[in-house]
Design an enzyme around this catalytic site. Structure first.
Site, short mmCIF file in Angstrom:
data_model
loop_
_atom_site.label_atom_id
_atom_site.label_comp_id
_atom_site.label_asym_id
_atom_site.label_seq_id
_atom_site.Cartn_x
_atom_site.Cartn_y
_atom_site.Cartn_z
N GLU A 90 10.11 -30.55 20.40
CA GLU A 90 9.01 -29.54 20.06
C GLU A 90 8.46 -30.44 19.46
O GLU A 90 8.46 -30.81 18.14
CB GLU A 90 9.19 -28.14 19.99
CG GLU A 90 10.21 -28.26 21.48
CD GLU A 90 10.23 -26.08 21.43
OE1 GLU A 90 9.64 -25.77 22.11
OE2 GLU A 90 10.15 -25.46 20.86
N CYS A 103 3.88 -29.95 13.54
CA CYS A 103 5.06 -29.92 12.67
C CYS A 103 4.89 -30.98 14.09
O CYS A 103 5.69 -30.45 15.28
CB CYS A 103 5.17 -28.59 12.95
SG CYS A 103 6.92 -28.69 13.04
N CYS A 110 20.24 -32.27 15.35
CA CYS A 110 21.08 -32.77 14.45
C CYS A 110 22.09 -32.82 13.68
O CYS A 110 22.61 -31.57 13.71
CB CYS A 110 19.72 -31.56 13.40
SG CYS A 110 19.85 -31.90 11.58
N CYS A 114 23.39 -27.20 9.10
CA CYS A 114 22.28 -25.91 8.76
C CYS A 114 23.39 -24.77 9.19
O CYS A 114 23.27 -24.53 10.49
CB CYS A 114 21.70 -25.45 8.16
SG CYS A 114 21.12 -27.65 6.93
N CYS A 117 20.82 -22.60 11.52
CA CYS A 117 19.27 -23.24 11.86
C CYS A 117 20.19 -23.39 13.05
O CYS A 117 20.73 -24.12 13.71
CB CYS A 117 19.43 -24.53 11.64
SG CYS A 117 18.21 -25.91 12.28
N GLY A 172 15.58 -31.39 13.55
CA GLY A 172 15.83 -33.28 13.12
C GLY A 172 15.45 -33.18 11.16
O GLY A 172 14.89 -32.33 11.22
N GLU A 173 16.56 -34.29 11.17
CA GLU A 173 16.41 -34.73 9.83
C GLU A 173 15.35 -35.76 9.26
O GLU A 173 16.79 -36.73 9.77
CB GLU A 173 18.04 -34.64 9.42
CG GLU A 173 17.86 -35.17 7.11
CD GLU A 173 17.33 -34.35 6.40
OE1 GLU A 173 16.90 -33.22 6.40
OE2 GLU A 173 16.33 -35.53 5.77
N SER A 204 9.33 -32.77 5.48
CA SER A 204 10.99 -31.90 4.76
C SER A 204 12.28 -32.55 4.74
O SER A 204 12.98 -33.00 5.59
CB SER A 204 10.97 -30.99 5.87
OG SER A 204 11.72 -29.74 5.12
N SER A 226 14.15 -28.71 1.89
CA SER A 226 15.30 -26.39 1.52
C SER A 226 16.66 -26.32 0.99
O SER A 226 17.28 -27.08 0.86
CB SER A 226 15.65 -27.23 3.51
OG SER A 226 14.95 -27.35 4.55
N LEU A 227 15.70 -25.90 0.24
CA LEU A 227 16.55 -25.80 -1.12
C LEU A 227 17.89 -24.50 -0.19
O LEU A 227 19.04 -24.56 -0.57
CB LEU A 227 16.35 -25.34 -2.10
CG LEU A 227 16.30 -24.74 -3.18
CD1 LEU A 227 17.15 -26.42 -3.94
CD2 LEU A 227 15.83 -24.26 -4.34
N HIS A 228 17.24 -23.18 -0.22
CA HIS A 228 17.92 -22.05 0.49
C HIS A 228 19.23 -21.25 0.18
O HIS A 228 19.05 -20.42 0.19
CB HIS A 228 18.19 -22.76 2.40
CG HIS A 228 17.52 -22.73 3.19
ND1 HIS A 228 16.32 -22.40 3.42
CD2 HIS A 228 17.86 -24.10 3.60
CE1 HIS A 228 15.46 -23.32 3.49
NE2 HIS A 228 16.31 -24.42 4.13
N ASN A 303 14.51 -16.88 10.71
CA ASN A 303 14.24 -16.30 12.38
C ASN A 303 15.32 -16.60 13.56
O ASN A 303 15.97 -17.76 13.17
CB ASN A 303 13.58 -17.74 12.91
CG ASN A 303 12.07 -17.46 12.55
OD1 ASN A 303 11.44 -16.69 12.68
ND2 ASN A 303 11.19 -18.93 11.81
N CYS A 346 9.89 -21.59 12.66
CA CYS A 346 10.68 -22.62 12.03
C CYS A 346 12.33 -21.59 12.35
O CYS A 346 13.01 -20.86 12.48
CB CYS A 346 11.20 -21.94 10.85
SG CYS A 346 9.23 -21.92 9.86
N1 SAH Z 1 15.57 -30.96 8.27
C1 SAH Z 1 14.77 -30.69 7.68
C2 SAH Z 1 13.30 -30.36 8.14
C3 SAH Z 1 13.15 -29.04 9.65
S1 SAH Z 1 13.86 -27.73 8.69
C4 SAH Z 1 15.33 -30.24 6.40
O1 SAH Z 1 16.00 -29.17 6.45
O2 SAH Z 1 14.37 -29.28 5.73
C5 SAH Z 1 12.42 -27.24 8.95
C6 SAH Z 1 12.76 -25.72 8.09
O3 SAH Z 1 13.27 -24.85 8.72
C7 SAH Z 1 13.45 -26.53 7.06
O4 SAH Z 1 13.77 -25.80 6.00
C8 SAH Z 1 14.90 -25.51 7.33
O5 SAH Z 1 15.58 -25.27 6.60
C9 SAH Z 1 13.88 -24.18 8.44
N2 SAH Z 1 14.97 -23.78 9.21
C10 SAH Z 1 15.28 -23.89 10.29
N3 SAH Z 1 16.38 -22.62 9.96
C11 SAH Z 1 15.41 -21.75 10.24
C12 SAH Z 1 15.55 -20.24 11.28
N4 SAH Z 1 16.51 -20.12 11.37
N5 SAH Z 1 14.93 -19.49 10.35
C13 SAH Z 1 13.54 -19.76 9.26
N6 SAH Z 1 13.74 -21.06 9.02
C14 SAH Z 1 14.48 -21.68 9.69
FE1 SF4 Z 2 19.21 -30.47 10.30
FE2 SF4 Z 2 17.04 -29.41 8.97
FE3 SF4 Z 2 18.35 -27.49 10.74
FE4 SF4 Z 2 19.51 -28.25 8.63
S1 SF4 Z 2 17.93 -26.80 8.62
S2 SF4 Z 2 20.50 -28.61 10.73
S3 SF4 Z 2 18.77 -30.25 8.02
S4 SF4 Z 2 16.98 -29.52 11.46
#
Ligand code: SAH
Ligand code: SF4
Length: 387
Positions: A90, A103, A110, A114, A117, A172-173, A204, A226-228, A303, A346
């Site tokens: 997408e 975006c 990926c 995570c 995600c 994806g990353e 990102s 993406s720190l989290h 989300n 996201c």
């Molecule tokens: N792989 C890269 C870029 C794609 S993810 C990365 O991880 O940075 C883009 C952003 O969306 C990242 O910050 C990711 O952590 C966030 N994201 C992934 N799943 C999410 C969710 N369920 N709710 C909110 N943000 C999310």
């Molecule tokens: Fe991949 Fe980014 Fe999702 Fe982590 S948050 S699984 S790196 S797309």
């Protein structure tokens, strides 16, 4: 047939040279394709007729196939693209006052898993090619600005761009598909293509340290990380790549990156998950991190997606968390979740045609709404990363 979307400027020049054509011809074609969104060689009127004929028989401009193009009530627009082999990705366009952000996805699925995600949960299918990455911008620009393309070609004037910023934050990353992502970014930056400034293209990453160093040398653009989580124990759980590149290594890489970055801060993305990483103590730990790296924080309310074990933090919690960061002097924004109604928020993006998502693609094709959110780009207020 050579797909010309698969070349960055250097690649296109090399291909033209191999055809016995002069470099300025490559530049002209680059401009037609990316500046004016033209795919029809016959319409490239300033090329010699012989070259147009040669191109017609040996080359084509082929973006990914559009499966669906949907609008959200908030103006977000989501393009679902078929990238072959049963995979879909997408692209999300987020219009805002004075700016339009696209975006873009870089992989089908990926591999980094995570835990919060949807894309990570579906597993890795494959890297997208250059044409599939830059083709998202090419397609979206055309879809958003069709009349301007005509005007640009006819009058020779520059088309108005609908897209002022690009974020590689879709499925994806990007740094795990380094060469293709960077080639696509180079086209985004190229004055003969999209001419975006380095500040307006954001990559990102979940924190691939060696690739951050490589990006710094080869193509520094704005960086979001993406720190989290504020400590290794929690980050190991949420972002498993942390076990390989723990926080200290990641923060050091951020500092090295900033030496060459077009901006003087890194944006830390922080997904807010109820009861997991959203306490006052977590926020205070982040303040210590902010002392080590020049940064801004972007809080993203989690989300939910089908089958996820987490819940979104309550909004009072997000407000309180932001207050702690702000009162510690850290610029903090909270991402508005946008595109919810079209599953474009996201981490909701999951375009692989797996057992679970096959139904999704089928529904998309029939123009119906899926029951569970299954898409992967990041429709939100990204002002803080791309202002
Ligand atoms: N792989 C890269 C870029 C794609 S993810 C990365 O991880 O940075 C883009 C952003 O969306 C990242 O910050 C990711 O952590 C966030 N994201 C992934 N799943 C999410 C969710 N369920 N709710 C909110 N943000 C999310
Ligand atoms: Fe991949 Fe980014 Fe999702 Fe982590 S948050 S699984 S790196 S797309």
């Amino acid at each position: 047939m050579q797909n010309l979307l698969d070349f960055d400027s250097i690649g296109l020049h090399a291909w033209f040279a191999a055809q016995g054509e002069k470099p300025f011809r490559a530049r002209q074609v680059l401009r037609w394709i990316h500046r004016y969104g033209e795919s029809n060689f016959t319409a490239m009127t300033d090329l010699a007729k012989s070259l147009r004929e040669k191109l017609l028989s040996s080359a084509a401009v082929v973006p990914p196939r559009l499966i669906s193009d949907r609008y959200s009530e908030d103006g977000t627009r989501k393009f679902l693209l078929d990238v072959g082999g049963g995979n879909a990705v997408e692209t999300v366009f987020i219009p805002e006052e004075g700016r339009g952000t696209l975006c873009v996805s870089t992989q089908a699925g990926c591999a980094l898993e995570c835990s919060f995600c949807a894309t990570g949960k579906q597993g890795f299918s494959r890297n997208l090619g250059i044409a599939e990455i830059v083709g998202q911008l090419w397609l979206a620009e055309r879809a958003l600005k069709a009349p301007a393309v005509e005007a640009g070609c006819a009058g020779g004037k520059e088309p108005d761009r609908a897209i002022s910023n690009v974020v590689l934050m879709g499925m994806g990353e990007p740094l795990a598909n380094f060469d293709n992502s960077v080639a696509a970014v180079r086209l985004m930056l190229d004055d003969n293509a999209y001419g975006l400034s380095r500040r307006r293209v954001t990559i990102s990453t979940s924190g691939l340290v060696p690739a951050i160093d490589r990006l710094r040398e080869e193509c520094p653009v704005a960086l979001a990380v993406s720190l989290h989580a504020p400590n290794d124990a929690l980050r190991d759980e949420l972002v498993p790549i942390n076990r390989k590149y723990p926080l200290a290594a990641l923060l050091a890489a951020c500092n090295r990156y900033l030496e060459k970055a077009p901006r003087d801060f890194v944006t830390f993305e922080y997904v807010m998950i109820d009861g997991v990483n959203d306490s006052d103590a977590h926020a205070r730990q982040l303040l210590a991190i902010a002392k080590e790296v020049s940064c801004k924080f972007n809080l993203i309310p989690f989300n939910p997606f089908h089958g996820s074990k987490y819940r979104r933090s309550r909004s009072e919690r997000v407000v309180r968390f932001a207050e702690i960061l702000l009162s510690g002097g850290v610029v903090t924004t909270t991402r508005k979740t946008r595109g919810d109604d079209i599953a474009a928020a996201c981490g909701q993006l999951a375009g692989q045609v797996s057992a679970r998502t096959r139904g999704h693609l089928g529904r998309e094709r029939r123009g119906e709404e899926g029951s569970a959110p299954v898409s992967a780009c990041h429709a939100f207020d990204i002002s803080e990363v791309d202002a």
